[in-house]
Scaffold this motif. Sequence first.
Motif, short mmCIF file in Angstrom:
data_model
loop_
_atom_site.label_atom_id
_atom_site.label_comp_id
_atom_site.label_asym_id
_atom_site.label_seq_id
_atom_site.Cartn_x
_atom_site.Cartn_y
_atom_site.Cartn_z
N LEU A 33 0.82 -1.20 0.00
CA LEU A 33 0.00 0.00 0.00
C LEU A 33 0.86 1.25 0.00
O LEU A 33 1.94 1.28 0.61
CB LEU A 33 -0.91 0.03 1.23
CG LEU A 33 -1.88 -1.13 1.43
CD1 LEU A 33 -2.66 -0.95 2.71
CD2 LEU A 33 -2.83 -1.25 0.26
N ALA A 34 0.35 2.27 -0.65
CA ALA A 34 0.92 3.62 -0.55
C ALA A 34 0.08 4.38 0.47
O ALA A 34 -1.14 4.47 0.32
CB ALA A 34 0.88 4.31 -1.90
N LEU A 35 0.73 4.89 1.50
CA LEU A 35 0.04 5.62 2.56
C LEU A 35 0.38 7.10 2.48
O LEU A 35 1.48 7.48 2.06
CB LEU A 35 0.45 5.08 3.93
CG LEU A 35 0.13 3.61 4.20
CD1 LEU A 35 0.56 3.22 5.61
CD2 LEU A 35 -1.36 3.33 4.02
N GLY A 73 -5.10 3.89 2.83
CA GLY A 73 -4.04 3.64 1.86
C GLY A 73 -4.59 3.21 0.52
O GLY A 73 -5.75 2.79 0.41
N VAL A 74 -3.76 3.31 -0.51
CA VAL A 74 -4.13 2.90 -1.86
C VAL A 74 -3.32 1.67 -2.23
O VAL A 74 -2.08 1.66 -2.08
CB VAL A 74 -3.90 4.03 -2.88
CG1 VAL A 74 -4.22 3.56 -4.30
CG2 VAL A 74 -4.74 5.25 -2.53
N LEU A 75 -4.00 0.63 -2.69
CA LEU A 75 -3.33 -0.62 -3.06
C LEU A 75 -2.53 -0.43 -4.35
O LEU A 75 -3.08 0.00 -5.37
CB LEU A 75 -4.38 -1.73 -3.24
CG LEU A 75 -3.86 -3.10 -3.64
CD1 LEU A 75 -2.93 -3.66 -2.57
CD2 LEU A 75 -5.01 -4.05 -3.92
N ILE A 76 -1.26 -0.77 -4.29
CA ILE A 76 -0.40 -0.67 -5.46
C ILE A 76 -0.26 -2.02 -6.14
O ILE A 76 -0.36 -2.14 -7.36
CB ILE A 76 0.99 -0.12 -5.08
CG1 ILE A 76 0.85 1.24 -4.39
CG2 ILE A 76 1.89 -0.01 -6.30
CD1 ILE A 76 0.15 2.29 -5.23
N GLU A 77 -0.03 -3.08 -5.34
CA GLU A 77 0.06 -4.42 -5.92
C GLU A 77 -0.24 -5.46 -4.85
O GLU A 77 -0.19 -5.19 -3.65
CB GLU A 77 1.46 -4.67 -6.50
CG GLU A 77 2.57 -4.70 -5.48
CD GLU A 77 3.91 -5.08 -6.10
OE1 GLU A 77 3.95 -5.33 -7.31
OE2 GLU A 77 4.91 -5.16 -5.36
N LEU A 121 4.99 8.33 -2.98
CA LEU A 121 3.87 7.95 -3.83
C LEU A 121 2.55 8.08 -3.08
O LEU A 121 1.54 8.54 -3.62
CB LEU A 121 4.05 6.52 -4.35
CG LEU A 121 2.91 5.96 -5.20
CD1 LEU A 121 2.64 6.83 -6.41
CD2 LEU A 121 3.22 4.52 -5.63
N GLY A 122 2.54 7.71 -1.80
CA GLY A 122 1.32 7.82 -1.02
C GLY A 122 0.86 9.25 -0.88
O GLY A 122 -0.33 9.56 -1.00
#
Length: 764
Positions: A33-35, A73-77, A121-122
């Motif tokens: 995750l990107a936080l 957070g946003v899921l990256i992979e 990135l987060g």
Amino acid sequence: MQLTRCYRPSRMGCYYRASPAWSLCVPDVILRLALPSPLRRLFDYLAPPGVSARDLQPGARLRVPFGRREMIGVLIEVSDHSEVPAGKLKPALQLLDLQAPVPPALMRLCQWTAQYYQHSLGDTLSWALPVLLRQGEPAEARQERFWLIAKDAHLDDPRLARAPRQREALKTIAQHPHGVSHQLLSQLQINRDSLQLLQDKGLVRVEVRRLSSPERHANWLAQPELPLNAEQRAAAEAVRAGFDDFNAFLLAGVTGSGKTEVYLQLIRETLEAGKQALVLIPEINLGPQTLARFERRFNARIALLHSAVNDRERLDAWLAARDGEADIIIGTRSALFTPMKRPGLIIIDEEHDASYKQQEGLRYHARDLAVVRAHQENVPIVLGSATPSLESLHNAHSGRYAMLRMNQRAGGAQPPRFLRLDIKSRPLDAGMSPPLQQAITQTLAAGQQVLVFLNRRGFAPTLLCHECGWLSECPRCDARMTVHQRSRELRCHHCGHAERQPSNCPSCNNVDLRPVGAGTERAEERLEILFPDVPVLRVDRDSTSRKEAMNTLFNTVQRGEPCILVGTQMLAKGHHFPRVTLVAILDADGGLFSADFRASERMAQLIVQVAGRAGRAEEPGKVIIQSHLADHPLLVQLTEQGYFAFADQALSERRAAGLPPFCHLALLRAEAHKPGQAEGFLDEACSEAELLLNELALSGIELLGPVPAPMERRAGRYRAQLLLQGNARAPLHKLLAHWLLVLESLPSGRAVRWSLDVDPIDLF
């Protein structure tokens, strides 16, 4: 056995790594995750209970524990292994999206942005998403509750015999078979408590519906298009020929040449092709004016995004653009991150404007990122300005952009005539000389309007004691506080500190305190005395802070009656005042001598933009420039040969000096509460950079500094900076990627606040 963190740059950020003694594979689903954190790395979590890998999409949001708090957070992979021990991995708390709200195109743009600007990135994703999505709100358009009568309900129900209000409410609901919006209950005089009781009895029901977008019209045009002159037509045809691929066009048209009409006709063709258009504007105050013009022209669904739009409206506009329900998206720099389902065209109006550069947090430049986005999405981009930035002109000269010139004003209007007025030895009344006052009198007598430009807010730049020489210094900055006469305050325009204006000198107690210099308030006050029969309208940040204040002012101007507009650079940006025939620039000397190498470019752009407000209709325009240096070569060249002659000369000087756009800059800023702390950190940073230059065998990079900032103390903090200058972009960015990893681990960095600005436009 000990777990260590190792950070290595990659497109995915930085990773955890176990010590060499062991490595661990975890069979569970691992989420990276990107936080929203300044830490330039991704974070590993287990999937939430009951969530399988097929439920997870990159770009989905999850609520996760982070220390003692929770974050979105946003899921990256998704991975099947982690380098973090199983005992250290925590499960995410909740999956917020089954359908990822962040589309792949926006994710690519954010990843490029984070890498180029050396940012987390987060945090980049946090800048790109609307506030409500960052807070975990559903990624759904606004929904509305509708009240409907239940299937078997009737007005003769015995339970209503002694409830006349409930019976009346049920009768009203029954008259609307498609339901009554919850928002309309008060207008229909329906008591909400009565409805709740009816619902408890099963006589009414609630239905939640998504608000539908207005339907498309068969004809996109709500009003006829204006005929294009030869230059406008050539520009539009050149862009039209590049509609199928990425192409960058620099539309360099003089003020009043009709660039907006070219935009509108290109947008119409984009809509007819079934695609969406994104239009960026530099200032919030241009938003309502631009929106009104687009709404008059198009039968289209238009979304407006800027910081004055509330969070709910912004999310609705963002989702409408993402889902293809908004045809045209208009906004300031942050609107660049608005996703589009069918992107077709990007337009950057007033591309030279410094407002496109974000100065805090993620320090991106919306104009430059817009070109990257257009390339990624394979759509054309048009950068328009009467005074293009030297960077854009350099790109046009080198073939990266196609240059489209428009040298004639639309509708047969003539360019304004310039007059340089030498004010040496002349008496000045609130910054205005007698010849200027006479010119204003003549213009108003002819039934026309006047624009007085002074790029300085407040009544006066400082307060002076005539007895001892005391000046109103800001206690938190190395700057003087501005006198604001209306509120009887002294304000610092750098840190916001304000205090009551003293009646006696704090140093010698003398009462002879005098405001020195002139600001827009002082000019307004004096003009009201000199011209009592004419409205004097002040346009600056103070006078337009209230909602609709700008529209009210401009509605007065658009009536066409004689008036005087006095204001700051807010007046210079894209406004159309057909009855303004005289523009007076009270002080043109500010940009002639400055430590900033961009000062002359900004001054030239500002003069030309302000001058462009004059003579945009039938009456010819005149521009009077007051200066103590009326014969300065820069002013002479600008007024006699035009902006492009100045720009060619400035580019030659930049090339000889090795300055942008012929080199690439990065600025490391640091600030601390104690003197010397910022310089100490930057000294260490400079040493580390020199070591990395040797280790990586990089050449063509200079380290300039560290030095105190031009304004060393600001908002109570002492500031310093270190400038990196590279002949080529790739080696500079290679150094930055390794250097920042070192800076994050320096102990001295914890005692200061530091930031890196890639491609800075402000060295202060």
